[in-house]
Design an enzyme around this catalytic site. Structure first.
Site, PDB file in Angstrom:
ATOM      1  N   HIS A  81      14.018  11.371  -9.871  1.00  0.00           N
ATOM      2  CA  HIS A  81      15.276  11.923  -9.377  1.00  0.00           C
ATOM      3  C   HIS A  81      16.161  12.323 -10.566  1.00  0.00           C
ATOM      4  CE1 HIS A  81      14.170  10.848  -5.424  1.00  0.00           C
ATOM      5  NE2 HIS A  81      15.043   9.887  -5.141  1.00  0.00           N
TER       6      HIS A  81
ATOM      7  N   THR B 237       0.809  -1.220   0.000  1.00  0.00           N
ATOM      8  CA  THR B 237       0.000   0.000   0.000  1.00  0.00           C
ATOM      9  C   THR B 237       0.848   1.279   0.000  1.00  0.00           C
ATOM     10  OG1 THR B 237      -0.130  -0.104   2.412  1.00  0.00           O
ATOM     11  CG2 THR B 237      -1.939  -1.115   1.190  1.00  0.00           C
ATOM     12  N   GLY B 238       2.169   1.158   0.057  1.00  0.00           N
ATOM     13  CA  GLY B 238       3.040   2.341   0.109  1.00  0.00           C
ATOM     14  C   GLY B 238       3.260   2.961  -1.269  1.00  0.00           C
TER      15      GLY B 238
ATOM     16  N   ARG C 179      -2.636  -2.504   9.922  1.00  0.00           N
ATOM     17  CA  ARG C 179      -3.471  -1.329   9.660  1.00  0.00           C
ATOM     18  C   ARG C 179      -4.096  -1.361   8.252  1.00  0.00           C
ATOM     19  NH1 ARG C 179      -0.816   3.121   7.985  1.00  0.00           N
ATOM     20  NH2 ARG C 179       1.075   2.102   8.703  1.00  0.00           N
ATOM     21  N   SER C 180      -3.353  -1.878   7.278  1.00  0.00           N
ATOM     22  CA  SER C 180      -3.848  -1.889   5.899  1.00  0.00           C
ATOM     23  C   SER C 180      -4.488  -3.220   5.508  1.00  0.00           C
ATOM     24  CB  SER C 180      -2.695  -1.605   4.928  1.00  0.00           C
ATOM     25  OG  SER C 180      -2.143  -0.346   5.172  1.00  0.00           O
TER      26      SER C 180
ATOM     27  N   ARG D 227      17.127  17.898  -2.102  1.00  0.00           N
ATOM     28  CA  ARG D 227      15.702  17.654  -2.373  1.00  0.00           C
ATOM     29  C   ARG D 227      15.132  18.855  -3.116  1.00  0.00           C
ATOM     30  NH1 ARG D 227      13.715  12.600  -1.511  1.00  0.00           N
ATOM     31  NH2 ARG D 227      14.630  12.573   0.565  1.00  0.00           N
TER      32      ARG D 227
ATOM     33  N   CYS E 268      17.246   4.532  -4.442  1.00  0.00           N
ATOM     34  CA  CYS E 268      16.808   5.111  -5.721  1.00  0.00           C
ATOM     35  C   CYS E 268      17.771   6.152  -6.286  1.00  0.00           C
ATOM     36  CB  CYS E 268      15.400   5.695  -5.595  1.00  0.00           C
ATOM     37  SG  CYS E 268      15.157   6.749  -4.160  1.00  0.00           S
TER      38      CYS E 268
HETATM   39  C1  2RA Z   1      14.920   9.340  -1.001  1.00  0.00           C
HETATM   40  N1  2RA Z   1      16.466   7.694  -1.834  1.00  0.00           N
HETATM   41  O1  2RA Z   1      14.848   9.795  -2.138  1.00  0.00           O
HETATM   42  C2  2RA Z   1      15.662   8.099  -0.724  1.00  0.00           C
HETATM   43  C3  2RA Z   1      14.794   7.028  -0.158  1.00  0.00           C
HETATM   44  N2  2RA Z   1      13.948   6.384  -1.060  1.00  0.00           N
HETATM   45  O2  2RA Z   1      14.428   9.878  -0.033  1.00  0.00           O
END
Ligand code: 2RA
Length: 351
Positions: A256, A11-12, A39-40, A249, A129
Site C-alpha cells: 500500500h 491458509t489465507g 475446508r482447509s 485501489r 493495513c
Molecule cells: C484492504 N485494508 O486493503 C483493507 C483490508 N485488508 O482491502
C-alpha cells in the site's frame, strides 16, 4: 518453557506471509499450531522448516495455546477470539471486529507498545493495513512535532482484499494483455475483463484506479476511510486528531502507498523531518528525486520497513509536510505487526 502459538487463518493471504515471518524471525515459540476453516483442515503447511498439519477451527484446538493470532474475516474473529480467550489464550486479532472497542488495545509497537498489557478482554487488535502502513513514520514525527491534522490519499494494493483480490488482477491483466487498443475508448476495459459480479472490486482494476475500498458507510464514506481516521486517533493517542482520507485501489499486487499531508503544532522543516525519520529504526528514507529515488510499491514488496520519500514543506501551509509512504500491506501492514505484538506478549511467558 516457550509459549504455544496458534495461527488461525493459516491458509489465507496474510496467514501465508505469517508462516514465512515466523520461519525467519527469532524463534520465541514452542509449539506453533496452525488452524483454519474445516475446508482447509488436513492441509500440510511448512513453518520453521517443519511440516505442520492444519487443524479445523474448534474450541478444543485452543487448549494449551498461550497466544492465538487471528487472520480471518470480522465475523469469524468476533465469534472465535473470545473462545480462544476462554480457553486461556491471549488473542491477537487482525480483523476489524474489536479495533475500536475501548477495552481492546490497538497496537503498533513503534507507537504504543505499552498498550499490549492493557487488555481486559484478553484481546489485542492489529490495525487495518492502510492505517498501519504509515504509523511508524507518523508516530516518529508526532513524538517530535505534535500531529494535528492528517489528509491522506491511499493507493491500495489488491492483495488487501485477500487472495481473491490478487487473482482478480492477474485474471484481468491476462484478459487485456496483447490488445494495443485497450484503454482508448470509454468502457472498453470494462467490456473486456471477466464478469465484474465475480470481482471483489466494484470496477475494473487492471489499467484503472478505483476510488473505493471497503463497504459503504454514512454520508458516502467508505469503511476504509473511516478506519484510517478512527484507528490513527487511537494508535497515536490523539482523540481529536483531524483526519480526512480518500481510499483508492490501484493495480498493484502487494504494498500500500499513501500520499500524506500532515499538519503539526508548529512550523516544521524538511531537514528535521528527514533526521527524525532516518533515526526511526523501522523507517527507511528514500528521498532523492533528482536521482529518481523515492519509494514505489514494486521496490518495497516483500520487505519489512516503512519507506518514506518525497518529503516537502507544503508551500502554503507552514506547519505542514507532504510526503509519500509505502509499506507491504501483508507484512508490516498485517502479519509482521501481528507477530511483533505476539512477541511482546510472549515475553510475559518467558520473562
Ligand atoms: C484492504 N485494508 O486493503 C483493507 C483490508 N485488508 O482491502
Amino acid at each position: 518453557s516457550k509459549p504455544t502459538l496458534a495461527v488461525v487463518g493459516a491458509t489465507g493471504a496474510v496467514g501465508t506471509v505469517m508462516l514465512d515471518i515466523l520461519t525467519n524471525r527469532p524463534d520465541v515459540w514452542g509449539e506453533i499450531r496452525l488452524i483454519a476453516s474445516p475446508r482447509s483442515a488436513g492441509k500440510v503447511l511448512r513453518v520453521r522448516g517443519e511440516d505442520v498439519v492444519v487443524q479445523a477451527l474448534s474450541p478444543e484446538a485452543f487448549d494449551g495455546v498461550d497466544v492465538a493470532m487471528f487472520d480471518v474475516p470480522d465475523e469469524v474473529s468476533a465469534e472465535w477470539a473470545p473462545i480462544a480467550v476462554s480457553r486461556g489464550a491471549v488473542a491477537v486479532d487482525n480483523s476489524g471486529a474489536f479495533r475500536m472497542d475501548p477495552d481492546v488495545p490497538l497496537v503498533v509497537p513503534e507507537c504504543n507498545p505499552e498498550q499490549v498489557r492493557n487488555r481486559p478482554k484478553g484481546i489485542i487488535s492489529n490495525p487495518n493495513c492502510t492505517t498501519l502502513s504509515m504509523m511508524a513514520a507518523m508516530g516518529a514525527l508526532h513524538r517530535e512535532y505534535g500531529l494535528r491534522e492528517l489528509v491522506v490519499a491511499s493507493y491500495q494494493a489488491v492483495s488487501g482484499a485477500g487472495v481473491v483480490g490478487s487473482d482478480r488482477l492477474y485474471d484481468e491483466v491476462q484478459a487485456l494483455a496483447g490488445d494495443r487498443t485497450i484503454g482508448t475508448v470509454a468502457g472498453d476495459v470494462r467490456k473486456a475483463v471477466p464478469d465484474l459480479s465475480e470481482s471483489p472490486f466494484p470496477a475494473p482494476i487492471a489499467f484503472n484506479v478505483v476510488p473505493w475500498a471497503g463497504s459503504l458507510k454514512q454520508d458516502g464514506w467508505a469503511s476504509e476511510e473511516l478506519k484510517v481516521r478512527d484507528e490513527s486517533r487511537k494508535i497515536l493517542g490523539i482523540p481529536d486528531l483531524k483526519v480526512s482520507a480518500t481510499c483508492v485501489r490501484v493495480p498493484v499486487i502487494t504494498t500500500h502507498s499513501l500520499a500524506v499531508h500532515a499538519t503539526f503544532e508548529g512550523a516544521v522543516t524538511v531537514e528535521a523531518a528527514r533526521a527524525i525519520l532516518e533515526a526511526a529504526p523501522t523507517v527507511v528514507l528514500l528521498d532523492d528525486p533528482a536521482e529518481g529515488v523515492f519509494p514505489t510499491p514494486a521496490d518495497v514488496v516483500g520487505t519489512d520497513p516503512t519507506y518514506v520519500g518525497r518529503i516537502r514543506q507544503a508551500l502554503d501551509f507552514p506547519n505542514t509536510l507532504d510526503l509519500f509512504v509505502c509499506g507491504d500491506n501483508l507484512r508490516k501492514g498485517a502479519a509482521l505487526n501481528t507477530a511483533e505484538i505476539a512477541e511482546l506478549v510472549a515475553v510475559e511467558f518467558t520473562g
